[in-house]
Scaffold this motif. Structure first.
Motif, mmCIF file in Angstrom:
data_model
loop_
_atom_site.group_PDB
_atom_site.id
_atom_site.type_symbol
_atom_site.label_atom_id
_atom_site.label_comp_id
_atom_site.label_asym_id
_atom_site.label_seq_id
_atom_site.Cartn_x
_atom_site.Cartn_y
_atom_site.Cartn_z
ATOM 1 N N VAL A 110 0.825 -1.195 0.000
ATOM 2 C CA VAL A 110 0.000 0.000 0.000
ATOM 3 C C VAL A 110 0.866 1.255 0.000
ATOM 4 C CG1 VAL A 110 -0.244 0.059 2.528
ATOM 5 C CG2 VAL A 110 -1.964 1.166 1.089
ATOM 6 N N GLU A 111 2.012 1.215 0.681
ATOM 7 C CA GLU A 111 2.866 2.392 0.732
ATOM 8 C C GLU A 111 3.568 2.632 -0.600
ATOM 9 O OE1 GLU A 111 3.657 2.107 5.537
ATOM 10 O OE2 GLU A 111 5.368 2.202 4.198
ATOM 11 N N VAL B 88 12.168 7.848 -1.819
ATOM 12 C CA VAL B 88 11.193 7.520 -0.780
ATOM 13 C C VAL B 88 11.445 6.094 -0.312
ATOM 14 C CG1 VAL B 88 8.759 7.311 -0.183
ATOM 15 C CG2 VAL B 88 9.497 9.078 -1.800
ATOM 16 N N VAL B 89 11.515 5.913 1.006
ATOM 17 C CA VAL B 89 11.766 4.599 1.597
ATOM 18 C C VAL B 89 10.527 4.171 2.392
ATOM 19 C CG1 VAL B 89 13.276 3.224 3.078
ATOM 20 C CG2 VAL B 89 14.216 5.163 1.783
ATOM 21 N N PRO B 90 9.696 3.284 1.841
ATOM 22 C CA PRO B 90 8.530 2.795 2.588
ATOM 23 C C PRO B 90 8.941 1.789 3.656
ATOM 24 C CG PRO B 90 8.283 2.520 0.187
ATOM 25 C CD PRO B 90 9.727 2.787 0.470
ATOM 26 N N ALA B 91 7.970 1.355 4.441
ATOM 27 C CA ALA B 91 8.212 0.377 5.498
ATOM 28 C C ALA B 91 8.401 -1.019 4.919
ATOM 29 C CB ALA B 91 7.050 0.384 6.482
ATOM 30 N N ALA B 92 8.989 -1.896 5.716
ATOM 31 C CA ALA B 92 9.099 -3.318 5.407
ATOM 32 C C ALA B 92 8.965 -4.086 6.710
ATOM 33 C CB ALA B 92 10.433 -3.634 4.736
ATOM 34 N N ASP B 93 8.537 -5.341 6.617
ATOM 35 C CA ASP B 93 8.242 -6.067 7.851
ATOM 36 C C ASP B 93 9.484 -6.310 8.701
ATOM 37 O OD1 ASP B 93 9.446 -8.058 6.340
ATOM 38 O OD2 ASP B 93 7.623 -9.249 6.088
ATOM 39 N N GLY B 94 10.672 -6.279 8.089
ATOM 40 C CA GLY B 94 11.887 -6.480 8.873
ATOM 41 C C GLY B 94 12.209 -5.328 9.808
ATOM 42 N N SER C 210 10.889 9.041 4.307
ATOM 43 C CA SER C 210 10.475 7.704 4.739
ATOM 44 C C SER C 210 9.002 7.698 5.083
ATOM 45 C CB SER C 210 11.287 7.249 5.963
ATOM 46 O OG SER C 210 11.025 8.097 7.080
ATOM 47 N N ILE C 211 8.391 6.545 4.899
ATOM 48 C CA ILE C 211 7.010 6.322 5.314
ATOM 49 C C ILE C 211 7.018 5.271 6.408
ATOM 50 C CG2 ILE C 211 4.706 5.582 4.609
ATOM 51 C CD1 ILE C 211 5.329 6.506 1.784
ATOM 52 N N CYS C 212 6.344 5.559 7.499
ATOM 53 C CA CYS C 212 6.195 4.619 8.605
ATOM 54 C C CYS C 212 7.574 4.196 9.126
ATOM 55 C CB CYS C 212 5.357 3.425 8.141
ATOM 56 S SG CYS C 212 4.757 2.356 9.462
ATOM 57 N N THR C 213 7.825 2.884 9.227
ATOM 58 C CA THR C 213 9.091 2.423 9.788
ATOM 59 C C THR C 213 10.228 2.468 8.779
ATOM 60 O OG1 THR C 213 8.483 0.134 9.295
ATOM 61 C CG2 THR C 213 7.972 0.968 11.515
ATOM 62 N N GLY C 214 10.000 3.020 7.600
ATOM 63 C CA GLY C 214 11.115 3.317 6.712
ATOM 64 C C GLY C 214 12.105 4.253 7.385
ATOM 65 N N VAL D 98 0.603 4.550 7.483
ATOM 66 C CA VAL D 98 0.224 4.581 6.075
ATOM 67 C C VAL D 98 -0.442 5.896 5.680
ATOM 68 C CG1 VAL D 98 -1.249 3.519 4.337
ATOM 69 C CG2 VAL D 98 0.018 2.077 5.927
ATOM 70 N N ALA D 99 -1.474 6.307 6.408
ATOM 71 C CA ALA D 99 -2.201 7.527 6.046
ATOM 72 C C ALA D 99 -1.299 8.754 6.129
ATOM 73 C CB ALA D 99 -3.423 7.710 6.947
ATOM 74 N N ALA D 100 -0.382 8.763 7.079
ATOM 75 C CA ALA D 100 0.552 9.887 7.182
ATOM 76 C C ALA D 100 1.497 9.928 5.987
ATOM 77 C CB ALA D 100 1.345 9.799 8.481
#
Length: 363
Positions: free
Chosen positions: A45-46, A102-108, A136-140, A192-194
């Protein structure tokens, strides 16, 4: 890429001060190039947010303002945190050609125990040219922090990961309560929304509110949430209509050119000032005074971009009263004067571009 301390610190409200026309058309007159760095365990989604929002941005003539590519440390098939995989054809060279990364989140990110950056990822990020905007987005944000880009700077991440982030990266000035932060060339956002808010903020910084608002309308999302709003609002949807502050907000927006007192807003909802203030903050994430200032600033920006009204009239119509008051608010929130903002972000007319307008500014 080296952080630039001189860029200062703010919470996503100083729009247009670090992008401007220099970022508007990318390098060499081409569209601004955005590279999304995908990693194993990517949140799809990100990735979609970045492609959708930036690729929707168009000039008044309909020309694309951005091109977006997805890249990975190793091109090929990449697993996501969902039950799908994606094929990534671009390698880390795309980072060297980007104007924005842009660096989105990943589960790691959620299980990271080492504050150091993996060799392959470190090598990929080393290709990013100095001065390139990186977000970055989220935990990115864990990646940016591990790369040393956030040391001594204000940053945010998803509120649920804040404690883990702080334990790994104590040199970062973590603010887990905001939607996004903007430190000039380094930006971070919460969940995500942020990420939507952050992308719209970057588009607004590059091309002004009119373009960003058009992108938001196409994706049916709110056009503007200030970075300093709270990440986690306990009652985002009122449990009953009688407890909402929506009528008061609607009434206030319709009369921004007039004084709006807190007691008048509370009276619209038949509440005491104390109850109204508490309910308002629960629903909106900021105080009534902060929200009203944001709405007036947004109105002023719209008028500066889309009308020929003199600054004095813009100040009156937006509820700031005088041009001096408007200039003060613009300087505090955006770091520029109203005339400079108009020269940079005025929609092109009669064949003139924003750069042309800068040479014709009205003082």
């Amino acid at each position: 890429m080296t952080p630039s301390p001189e860029n200062g610190t703010h919470d996503g409200t100083r729009n247009g001060t670090h992008g401007g026309t220099a970022r508007a058309d990318g390098r060499g007159g081409r569209p601004h190039r955005v590279a999304v760095l995908a990693r194993p365990g990517l949140l799809p989604v990100e990735l979609g947010i970045v492609h959708r929002l930036f690729r929707t941005a168009e000039s008044p003539g309909g020309a694309p303002l951005y091109e977006v590519v997805t890249c990975a440390v190793t091109p090929g098939e990449l697993r996501t945190e969902a039950d799908v995989t994606i094929g990534v054809s671009h390698g880390p060279q795309a980072l060297a050609e980007a104007d924005t990364v842009v660096v989105p989140a990943a589960d790691g990110d959620y299980t990271r125990t080492d504050p150091r950056l993996e060799d392959g990822l470190a090598g990929a990020l080393a290709r990013v040219r100095p001065g390139t905007r990186i977000a970055s987005i989220c935990t990115g944000a864990f990646v940016l922090a591990a790369a040393g880009l956030l040391d001594g700077r204000r940053a945010t991440t998803h509120w649920r990961s804040a404690g883990h982030f702080r334990s790994l990266f104590p040199a970062v000035r973590l603010d887990p309560d905001v939607l996004y932060t903007d430190e000039g060339d380094v930006l971070t956002s919460a969940g995500v929304a942020a990420g939507i808010d952050l992308c719209l903020h970057m588009i607004r910084s590059d091309h002004g509110a009119a373009v960003a608002n058009d992108v938001a309308r196409r994706s049916v999302v709110p056009p503007h949430r200030e970075g300093g709003q709270a990440q986690f609002i306990r009652h985002p949807v009122p449990r009953e209509q009688a407890g909402s502050t929506l009528r008061a907000r609607t009434w206030a927006v319709q009369r921004l050119d007039q004084p709006v007192a807190l007691r008048e807003l509370a009276a619209r909802e038949a509440m005491s000032v104390r109850t109204f203030t508490r309910r308002f903050r629960d629903e909106v994430g900021v105080s009534p005074g902060q929200w009203l200032a944001q709405q007036r600033l947004q109105r002023a920006r719209q008028l500066l971009e889309e009308s020929d009204l003199p600054v004095e009239r813009v100040a009156a119509d937006a509820g700031f009263g005088t041009a001096a008051s408007l200039r003060q608010h613009f300087a505090a929130a955006l770091g520029v004067s109203p005339s400079a903002y108009r020269a940079t972000f005025r929609a092109p007319r009669d064949g003139f571009t924003p750069a042309d307008a800068a040479g014709r500014g009205n003082g």
